[in-house]
Design an enzyme around this catalytic site. Sequence first.
Site, PDB file in Angstrom:
ATOM      1  N   ARG A  38      36.535  33.939  71.511  1.00  0.00           N
ATOM      2  CA  ARG A  38      36.155  35.018  70.105  1.00  0.00           C
ATOM      3  C   ARG A  38      36.953  34.823  68.951  1.00  0.00           C
ATOM      4  O   ARG A  38      36.616  34.791  68.059  1.00  0.00           O
ATOM      5  CB  ARG A  38      36.183  36.434  70.737  1.00  0.00           C
ATOM      6  CG  ARG A  38      35.874  37.375  69.753  1.00  0.00           C
ATOM      7  CD  ARG A  38      34.395  37.563  69.586  1.00  0.00           C
ATOM      8  NE  ARG A  38      33.750  36.701  68.442  1.00  0.00           N
ATOM      9  CZ  ARG A  38      32.772  35.907  68.255  1.00  0.00           C
ATOM     10  NH1 ARG A  38      31.903  35.855  69.138  1.00  0.00           N
ATOM     11  NH2 ARG A  38      32.356  35.279  67.003  1.00  0.00           N
ATOM     12  N   GLU A  41      45.639  40.741  31.102  1.00  0.00           N
ATOM     13  CA  GLU A  41      44.164  41.202  31.180  1.00  0.00           C
ATOM     14  C   GLU A  41      43.748  42.250  29.948  1.00  0.00           C
ATOM     15  O   GLU A  41      44.534  43.109  29.577  1.00  0.00           O
ATOM     16  CB  GLU A  41      44.128  42.093  32.347  1.00  0.00           C
ATOM     17  CG  GLU A  41      42.638  42.535  32.653  1.00  0.00           C
ATOM     18  CD  GLU A  41      43.035  43.324  33.819  1.00  0.00           C
ATOM     19  OE1 GLU A  41      42.524  42.977  34.979  1.00  0.00           O
ATOM     20  OE2 GLU A  41      43.168  44.761  33.741  1.00  0.00           O
ATOM     21  N   ASP A  85      38.239  41.147  31.152  1.00  0.00           N
ATOM     22  CA  ASP A  85      38.080  41.945  32.230  1.00  0.00           C
ATOM     23  C   ASP A  85      36.763  42.490  31.800  1.00  0.00           C
ATOM     24  O   ASP A  85      36.401  43.395  30.991  1.00  0.00           O
ATOM     25  CB  ASP A  85      39.064  42.578  32.597  1.00  0.00           C
ATOM     26  CG  ASP A  85      38.738  43.543  34.080  1.00  0.00           C
ATOM     27  OD1 ASP A  85      37.951  42.795  34.980  1.00  0.00           O
ATOM     28  OD2 ASP A  85      39.189  44.633  34.139  1.00  0.00           O
TER      29      ASP A  85
END
Lengths: 281, 494
Positions: A99, A195, A216
């Site tokens: 797993r 930004e 942005d």
Amino acid sequence: MNLEKKNLNKIIEAALREDGAAADVTSLNMDFPSGTVKASVTARQDGIACGIEIAAEVFRKVSSSTKVTFLIEDGDKLYPGLRAFEIEGLPQDIFAAERVSLNFLSHLSGIATLTADFAEKAAGTPVYDTRKTLPLLRELERYAVLTGGGRNHRFNLSDQVLIKENHIAASGKEIVELINDIKEKIPQDMRIEIEVESLSQFEEAIQGPADIIMLDNFTPGEVAAAVGIARKKNTEVEIEVSGGITLENINLYSLDGVSRISVGTLTSAAAPVDFTLLVDE
Amino acid sequence: MSKTLPQLPFFGDRVEIYKNIGSTIDRAKEIMKDSPSVSLIVSFSQESGTGRRGSAWASPEGGLYFSIIVKVRKAKAIASVRAAFYALKSLQDAGVEAEWKWPNDIICGGGKAGGIIAQSPQPGWLILSAGLNTFNDKKKLPASVRGSASVCPVDKKEFLSGFLKNIKKEFPVDKLSRDEVEYLNSRLTIIGQQCIINDICGRVRGIDEKGALLIQTPGGRTTPVLTGSPVPVKKAPLPEESLLLVDAGNTSTRIGLFSGGEIVKVAVLSSGSGYFENLEKKIDLVAGGKKTDGAAFSCVVRKLESKLRKTLEKHSLTKPLMVDHKVSAGLELKVDDPSQLGPDRICNAAAVYHFYGKDSIVADLGTANTFDVVSGAGEYLGGIICPGIESMAADLVKKADRIDSACLGVPDRITGNNTDAAVKSGLYLTLAGQIEKTISEIRMELDRDFKVIFTGGSASGLPAKVTGDSPVDIDITLKGLAVIWGLTNNSNLL
């Protein structure tokens, strides 16, 4: 895989511990016929392979006498039925690792696959990852982005300045002043990115000594306008597009003058690629 | 003590026969001290039998233990070899085919069934002593020696009579005749084996006319050894180091990581464009970004050799070993020109000798199908090279106008009802027939029941109908590389 071997070992060990691999009450209470068995890990979907080595290492970590035969490598194309690697070992060792091994492989292949899709649609503009990674798995996830043909943004807060909306608001300073102040305090070779949320902020930011300006949540039209402004200014600043980028719209942002597109979903929303482990008859 | 054993052809002055005695050797030494005379002391059990160099010799009831005192011109090592010759002959006359481990041991059915020693406590005199497990049940022996011992149930009187017939008042210590040497060599268990004796290591070539063991050292020189105990070196231990191993064939390259005494990771790479770039990647994958302690490679494509070496140098802490006929593979290459022998085949032979240790044939199925024959004594006896099935199939498609494709596999039925099925059936028969015929002819010509080990790219898909019970060991060449690396780097013996 250019990952720190030590870190990789730690991650694998932690994952096996989390999964209780040392105390698998199902296998431990069964009597398997003596001897080793062979099994193979096989893809059930199309995609790009990533994490073959780490997935194999999980089996080897459970038992160092488990043998692995690699059939493909990271970056190879996957299709349903393609065998990625074979394992030969005691059944209980194989099942204890299964797993965790497939989780790594599915997750990393998912990121590589999605990155490859974005990179293809971006038609040449480099696609970057972000810090939107699962805690503690960043190194692996960034590796998967590279495998899929993407590029890595800063690794963490310590290796590049990125001034965001909240920083500007909290500082109470003008954008240019803020960039100048920081520039004075950091090492010369450290890059500064800022930004911006609007074209007017962009026009301000471009006056300062930033290396990258991130647009942005801009519309494609606003991005085109920003590129035009930058071109007129004849600046060397790199323009990064970020926010709201999807497989459907990335081509609209892939404009001349856009140096990079960053996509959070590469790591935060990649669907795992399905793999299965089958014991040979 | 009974005074006589009737009809023993012994001419001596004294015969003593015991049911049980401390040791016939000790009794012989007593007699020598009192007044040396030609004597025979026989017992059927001993309290404290001694063997060579004073070691204990288990002497349970039902065995035959005797010492003979005879005159000798000069005590020489040849005495015990000659005594062994008489013992082997006498056993043969009594119906037991025994072998001999130089210089003292009588071997029956692979185990030690008896021993003969010659001692000279006084100049001019010789005591020949022998012990033989003439009983039926090995359980009579103490558990500590049972593992390596065996029994040779022979008629005691018949054997002893036969042996005594050869003994004269003076024991001859002149050279062995050619026939005697030949006879002893034919029964020498360690002939052809790699042995260590008195710090000399080499292959046992037989004995000479003086009874000395002839050891051929790797340089080719033969040294006669008169005394000592040869210890066979069957296998050097597998290396404990981590090794990067590369088997570069004509159409594909197999890369393996050897660690903890086994191959733990493998990757395969096809030949063709971008080979070295991909090789680098695969090596990284297999080595896990870590340098290994050592590296070894076998390369059948000459032009790849130097680049392969350079690539491996980057990933190994020590200089990579390139396998060719000059390296020590722990084998004796019985071929006209060893330089013609492909390195992959040397690796295969070294691996089967190490891991299987019996008379073996390695069938390596790939571009060519090679069959290499290795004896249990570590001799590479020769081989057979056939075209591989994929090469044959490709050639058929290329040259036969009406055959467009060739599918390999086991056909549903031998008689094909269409071209594809007929070709599939034909290829299957070609391969199965080639394998079956080759193996049976080798077994017949060399008159041994060779074990078969399959390997190579085309071996993994072989149906059980073709392989039978024989193992398929896909990494045998890589394992051979590890064995040879170990022989070269770790063993100062070979």
